[in-house]
Design an enzyme around this catalytic site. Structure first.
Site, mmCIF file in Angstrom:
data_model
loop_
_atom_site.group_PDB
_atom_site.id
_atom_site.type_symbol
_atom_site.label_atom_id
_atom_site.label_comp_id
_atom_site.label_asym_id
_atom_site.label_seq_id
_atom_site.Cartn_x
_atom_site.Cartn_y
_atom_site.Cartn_z
ATOM 1 N N SER A 57 -2.720 -4.609 -13.346
ATOM 2 C CA SER A 57 -2.681 -6.075 -13.375
ATOM 3 C C SER A 57 -3.398 -6.764 -12.229
ATOM 4 O O SER A 57 -3.546 -7.991 -12.248
ATOM 5 C CB SER A 57 -1.217 -6.518 -13.393
ATOM 6 O OG SER A 57 -0.531 -5.936 -12.302
ATOM 7 N N TYR A 60 -7.813 -3.081 -7.814
ATOM 8 C CA TYR A 60 -8.666 -2.041 -8.385
ATOM 9 C C TYR A 60 -8.251 -1.657 -9.809
ATOM 10 O O TYR A 60 -9.092 -1.310 -10.633
ATOM 11 C CB TYR A 60 -8.660 -0.803 -7.485
ATOM 12 C CG TYR A 60 -9.652 -0.910 -6.351
ATOM 13 C CD1 TYR A 60 -11.007 -1.029 -6.622
ATOM 14 C CD2 TYR A 60 -9.245 -0.904 -5.018
ATOM 15 C CE1 TYR A 60 -11.934 -1.140 -5.601
ATOM 16 C CE2 TYR A 60 -10.168 -1.015 -3.988
ATOM 17 C CZ TYR A 60 -11.509 -1.134 -4.287
ATOM 18 O OH TYR A 60 -12.435 -1.248 -3.286
ATOM 19 N N GLU A 82 5.238 -6.740 -12.958
ATOM 20 C CA GLU A 82 4.947 -8.149 -12.636
ATOM 21 C C GLU A 82 6.079 -9.048 -13.109
ATOM 22 O O GLU A 82 6.923 -8.630 -13.902
ATOM 23 C CB GLU A 82 3.626 -8.579 -13.296
ATOM 24 C CG GLU A 82 2.404 -7.785 -12.862
ATOM 25 C CD GLU A 82 1.991 -8.023 -11.411
ATOM 26 O OE1 GLU A 82 2.506 -8.973 -10.782
ATOM 27 O OE2 GLU A 82 1.167 -7.246 -10.908
ATOM 28 N N ASP A 118 8.619 -0.106 -14.628
ATOM 29 C CA ASP A 118 8.484 0.757 -13.464
ATOM 30 C C ASP A 118 7.737 2.037 -13.836
ATOM 31 O O ASP A 118 8.270 2.890 -14.548
ATOM 32 C CB ASP A 118 9.885 1.087 -12.933
ATOM 33 C CG ASP A 118 9.814 1.977 -11.717
ATOM 34 O OD1 ASP A 118 8.714 2.171 -11.181
ATOM 35 O OD2 ASP A 118 10.880 2.483 -11.308
ATOM 36 N N LEU A 147 -1.706 2.652 -8.645
ATOM 37 C CA LEU A 147 -0.475 2.008 -8.189
ATOM 38 C C LEU A 147 -0.523 1.751 -6.694
ATOM 39 O O LEU A 147 -1.035 2.565 -5.937
ATOM 40 C CB LEU A 147 0.715 2.935 -8.412
ATOM 41 C CG LEU A 147 1.415 3.001 -9.754
ATOM 42 C CD1 LEU A 147 2.769 3.664 -9.565
ATOM 43 C CD2 LEU A 147 1.590 1.639 -10.368
ATOM 44 N N TYR A 243 -4.200 4.188 9.246
ATOM 45 C CA TYR A 243 -4.444 4.521 7.841
ATOM 46 C C TYR A 243 -4.576 6.038 7.627
ATOM 47 O O TYR A 243 -3.618 6.715 7.279
ATOM 48 C CB TYR A 243 -5.656 3.747 7.266
ATOM 49 C CG TYR A 243 -5.549 3.699 5.757
ATOM 50 C CD1 TYR A 243 -5.058 2.574 5.102
ATOM 51 C CD2 TYR A 243 -5.849 4.823 4.983
ATOM 52 C CE1 TYR A 243 -4.877 2.569 3.724
ATOM 53 C CE2 TYR A 243 -5.670 4.833 3.609
ATOM 54 C CZ TYR A 243 -5.203 3.700 2.985
ATOM 55 O OH TYR A 243 -5.018 3.711 1.630
ATOM 56 N N LEU A 282 -10.853 -3.698 0.674
ATOM 57 C CA LEU A 282 -10.997 -5.023 0.061
ATOM 58 C C LEU A 282 -9.711 -5.807 0.160
ATOM 59 O O LEU A 282 -8.637 -5.219 0.269
ATOM 60 C CB LEU A 282 -11.333 -4.854 -1.424
ATOM 61 C CG LEU A 282 -12.772 -4.480 -1.748
ATOM 62 C CD1 LEU A 282 -12.932 -4.278 -3.229
ATOM 63 C CD2 LEU A 282 -13.714 -5.579 -1.272
ATOM 64 N N THR A 284 -6.721 -7.241 -1.176
ATOM 65 C CA THR A 284 -5.839 -7.194 -2.347
ATOM 66 C C THR A 284 -4.428 -7.464 -1.818
ATOM 67 O O THR A 284 -4.206 -7.493 -0.598
ATOM 68 C CB THR A 284 -5.830 -5.813 -3.050
ATOM 69 O OG1 THR A 284 -5.277 -4.853 -2.151
ATOM 70 C CG2 THR A 284 -7.199 -5.376 -3.510
HETATM 71 P P1 NAD Z 1 -2.778 -4.151 -5.853
HETATM 72 O O1 NAD Z 1 -1.606 -4.582 -5.038
HETATM 73 O O2 NAD Z 1 -3.864 -5.134 -6.095
HETATM 74 O O3 NAD Z 1 -2.278 -3.620 -7.301
HETATM 75 C C1 NAD Z 1 -1.213 -2.729 -7.419
HETATM 76 C C2 NAD Z 1 -0.856 -2.522 -8.875
HETATM 77 O O4 NAD Z 1 0.272 -1.637 -8.954
HETATM 78 C C3 NAD Z 1 -0.435 -3.801 -9.621
HETATM 79 O O5 NAD Z 1 -0.924 -3.748 -10.947
HETATM 80 C C4 NAD Z 1 1.090 -3.697 -9.637
HETATM 81 O O6 NAD Z 1 1.729 -4.424 -10.700
HETATM 82 C C5 NAD Z 1 1.262 -2.221 -9.820
HETATM 83 N N1 NAD Z 1 2.581 -1.711 -9.445
HETATM 84 C C6 NAD Z 1 3.172 -1.718 -8.224
HETATM 85 N N2 NAD Z 1 4.386 -1.115 -8.299
HETATM 86 C C7 NAD Z 1 4.544 -0.704 -9.587
HETATM 87 C C8 NAD Z 1 5.566 -0.003 -10.290
HETATM 88 N N3 NAD Z 1 6.675 0.430 -9.684
HETATM 89 N N4 NAD Z 1 5.386 0.229 -11.610
HETATM 90 C C9 NAD Z 1 4.271 -0.199 -12.266
HETATM 91 N N5 NAD Z 1 3.258 -0.845 -11.633
HETATM 92 C C10 NAD Z 1 3.401 -1.091 -10.318
HETATM 93 O O7 NAD Z 1 -3.325 -2.825 -5.173
HETATM 94 P P2 NAD Z 1 -4.799 -2.232 -4.895
HETATM 95 O O8 NAD Z 1 -5.201 -2.622 -3.523
HETATM 96 O O9 NAD Z 1 -5.697 -2.479 -6.030
HETATM 97 O O10 NAD Z 1 -4.454 -0.678 -4.820
HETATM 98 C C11 NAD Z 1 -4.588 0.207 -5.915
HETATM 99 C C12 NAD Z 1 -4.965 1.583 -5.395
HETATM 100 O O11 NAD Z 1 -6.239 1.499 -4.732
HETATM 101 C C13 NAD Z 1 -3.978 2.153 -4.363
HETATM 102 O O12 NAD Z 1 -3.854 3.527 -4.548
HETATM 103 C C14 NAD Z 1 -4.678 1.861 -3.040
HETATM 104 O O13 NAD Z 1 -4.282 2.736 -2.018
HETATM 105 C C15 NAD Z 1 -6.127 2.095 -3.459
HETATM 106 N N6 NAD Z 1 -7.149 1.518 -2.547
HETATM 107 C C16 NAD Z 1 -7.077 0.212 -2.145
HETATM 108 C C17 NAD Z 1 -8.030 -0.269 -1.260
HETATM 109 C C18 NAD Z 1 -7.989 -1.698 -0.753
HETATM 110 O O14 NAD Z 1 -8.649 -1.995 0.223
HETATM 111 N N7 NAD Z 1 -7.274 -2.579 -1.409
HETATM 112 C C19 NAD Z 1 -9.095 0.552 -0.830
HETATM 113 C C20 NAD Z 1 -9.167 1.860 -1.312
HETATM 114 C C21 NAD Z 1 -8.179 2.339 -2.169
#
Ligand code: NAD
Length: 406
Positions: A57, A60, A82, A118, A147, A243, A282, A284
């Site tokens: 949602s 990434y 959500e 969940d 996630l 990190y 990024l 987020t």
């Molecule tokens: P985000 O917060 O934008 O999105 C997280 C998603 O997980 C959402 O869709 C949320 O609804 C869902 N979620 C959370 N808990 C949940 C649960 N219990 N059940 C179902 N859905 C659930 O996060 P993001 O930054 O896009 O991160 C996604 C992945 O990318 C992670 O593994 C993160 O470590 C990785 N990542 C992020 C970055 C960054 O800079 N943001 C960089 C590299 C890798």
């Protein structure tokens, strides 16, 4: 669902690193921008056709749903956690993002269904399998695991594990950005206990990804040649204590270990493959909660925008699908990972970031960083500041994804 008669004017309400309101029309504009970008890049030949995205949602995961839908005509099932809006209160941004995504997908004749629950539970896995079996032709050819969660309830024992963002060595002091007030301050992050490290690995490690893949395999819903990918981050040395060498980094090492096991199993059973993709830092909802990282991101954005190679989630995911996963050149690193942080880690970019890092203070924040860009991106996550949206007009807080509308 018919639009509700209760509309309201919605403004951002930020508190620390969260925004407690979201704008349905702004989120829709944000999703549409991403769809337009994907379409502008053209179709991805040989791309996936039936995709499950876990964490679909926002950030990434949302981009990982938009790319296959609009570049290779994929049917998608998205799972997330959500909050729907009510008459008086806005829902969460991911809820509105999904409402817009589902409508746009349906307009192109694509199947798009969502599950709000969940991901760690047995129930969500069973529900997803039922939908794949009954409504998606029985198989998925791509599973994205994206996630980001602060806690996990163990599906067997009911025990709740909480993740922490701490070091695994001693105290670590560095600069951080108070993104609410625009202040560069010092922060000291303490070391995690062994129990905190274990719990963070339980939440953000590879265990649940592996449970998902085992459940999907056991139910016979994986297509031949299936791929699966989970996301990770490495970054420069200055952020390693919090990190890569911190609790979250331990969890990411566990994701890599799970990836090797999933990959071996998929190769044998489905001529499939599992990958970890190391993505760019990024803005987020997840990354804004990590100390030190928002200041790094603000400097990084300035340097990458100046060089003309800045990307957001959608550009990163378009590149992942078009060039790497389905482009014939995975360009894996020595540890077998896909590297989409290649432009972030370019020596010239990192040298400029390190130089700015040493000099940055509250006084020089606008000169040395793209704090303005950071703030804009942050608000955009919640649907604010998008072009063409009239924020003075009434909006419907009960906007909902068609597949989840009650
Ligand atoms: P985000 O917060 O934008 O999105 C997280 C998603 O997980 C959402 O869709 C949320 O609804 C869902 N979620 C959370 N808990 C949940 C649960 N219990 N059940 C179902 N859905 C659930 O996060 P993001 O930054 O896009 O991160 C996604 C992945 O990318 C992670 O593994 C993160 O470590 C990785 N990542 C992020 C970055 C960054 O800079 N943001 C960089 C590299 C890798």
């Amino acid at each position: 669902m018919e639009p509700s008669s209760n509309t309201m004017i919605i403004q951002p309400k930020t508190r620390g690193f969260i925004c407690t309101t979201s704008h349905p029309d702004g989120c829709a504009a944000n999703v549409q921008e991403q769809i337009d970008y994907v379409k502008s890049k053209g179709p991805i030949e040989g791309g996936p056709k039936s995709v499950l995205v876990i964490g679909a949602s926002a950030g990434y995961g949302l981009a990982s749903r938009i790319v296959p839908a609009f570049a290779s005509g994929a049917n998608t099932l998205g799972l997330f956690f959500e909050k729907p809006g009510t008459e008086k209160k806005t829902g969460s941004a991911g809820w509105y993002n999904t409402a817009a995504f589902e409508k746009a997908a349906a307009a192109e004749g694509l199947f798009a269904k969502s599950l709000n629950g969940d991901a760690f539970s047995h129930e969500s896995k069973a529900q997803a399998i039922e939908i794949i079996k009954n409504e998606m032709g029985g198989k998925v050819d791509l599973v994205v695991y994206s996630l980001a969660s602060p806690r996990r309830t163990d599906p067997d024992t009911g025990e709740v594990y909480k993740s922490v963002l701490k070091t695994t060595g001693g105290d670590y002091t560095n600069k951080t950005l108070n993104t609410d007030k625009g202040l560069v301050q010092e922060v000291t992050i303490g070391a995690a206990t062994e129990e905190e490290i274990t719990n963070t690995v339980k939440v953000m490690g590879g265990d649940d990804w592996e449970l998902w893949m085992n459940a999907l395999e056991g139910a016979g819903v994986l297509a031949d040649g299936v791929k699966t990918v989970a996301y990770s981050y490495i970054g420069p040395e200055l952020t390693w204590p919090i990190y890569t060498d911190g609790t979250i980094g331990r969890a990411k090492k566990d994701v890599e270990a799970a990836c090797a096991r999933i990959d071996a199993a998929l190769r044998e059973t489905h001529s499939g493959a599992a990958f970890v993709s190391v993505n760019k830092a990024l803005v987020t909802q997840a990354s804004s909660a990590i100390p030190v990282v928002p200041l790094y991101i603000s400097i990084l954005y300035k340097e990458m925008k100046a060089k003309g190679n800045h990307e957001g989630c959608i550009e990163q995911m378009q590149r992942l699908f078009a060039d790497r996963l389905y482009g014939g050149d995975l360009a894996l690193d020595e540890a077998g990972r896909i590297r989409l942080d290649d432009w972030e880690m370019e020596p010239g970019i990192q040298a400029a970031v390190a130089e700015a890092w040493d000099r940055v203070s509250t006084e020089t924040i606008n000169e040395l960083t793209d704090f303005k860009g950071y703030q804009e991106e942050f608000l955009k996550l919640f649907g604010f500041g998008l072009e063409g949206v009239d924020y003075g007009a009434e909006a419907d807080p009960e906007t909902a994804p068609p597949s989840l509308a009650g």
